[in-house]
Design an enzyme around this catalytic site. Sequence first.
Site: not given
Length: 137
Positions: A34, A102
């Site tokens: 994002i 991640h």
Amino acid sequence: MAYDDQNIFAKILRGEIPAIKVYEDDRVLAFMDIMPQAEGHTLVIPKAKAITLLDLPAEDAAYTIQIVQKVARAIETALDAKGIVLMQLSGEAAGQTVPHVHFHLVPSSIHKMRQHAAEMGDVEKIKANAEKIKAAL
Ligand code: AMP
């Protein structure tokens, strides 16, 4: 350190907050960052509850990297990426901000990437990049 079930990626995995997803199976999820450091910045996360790469069971690490490769190929095709930076921050000391392991895929150069987790991206642009990546998968 214990895994925090309230971290933002755990909430995304449970569907409690939205994400712009490009790939999902029973062990891995890939979605758009994002606060992209370049157009097409994508995150690939194992569903296993691990904070850093060091906590991740080897089988999950091995499977996740296969999906990282698959998504990287899709990014290359979809966005005509000439290079992709693969980044994985393990530990706050490394700059990790979300405590669920991640892998970042940033179609850019290490010399040109925008600052890490600094500025919200344009959601419409991010969604358009996601559609292109999905189509290439
Ligand atoms: P790290 O600092 O390596 O833990 O990276 C965390 C990444 O997650 C950063 O690049 C953030 O921009 C990104 N991020 C944080 N919240 C969200 C969210 N809700 N959806 C997508 N990406 C996010």
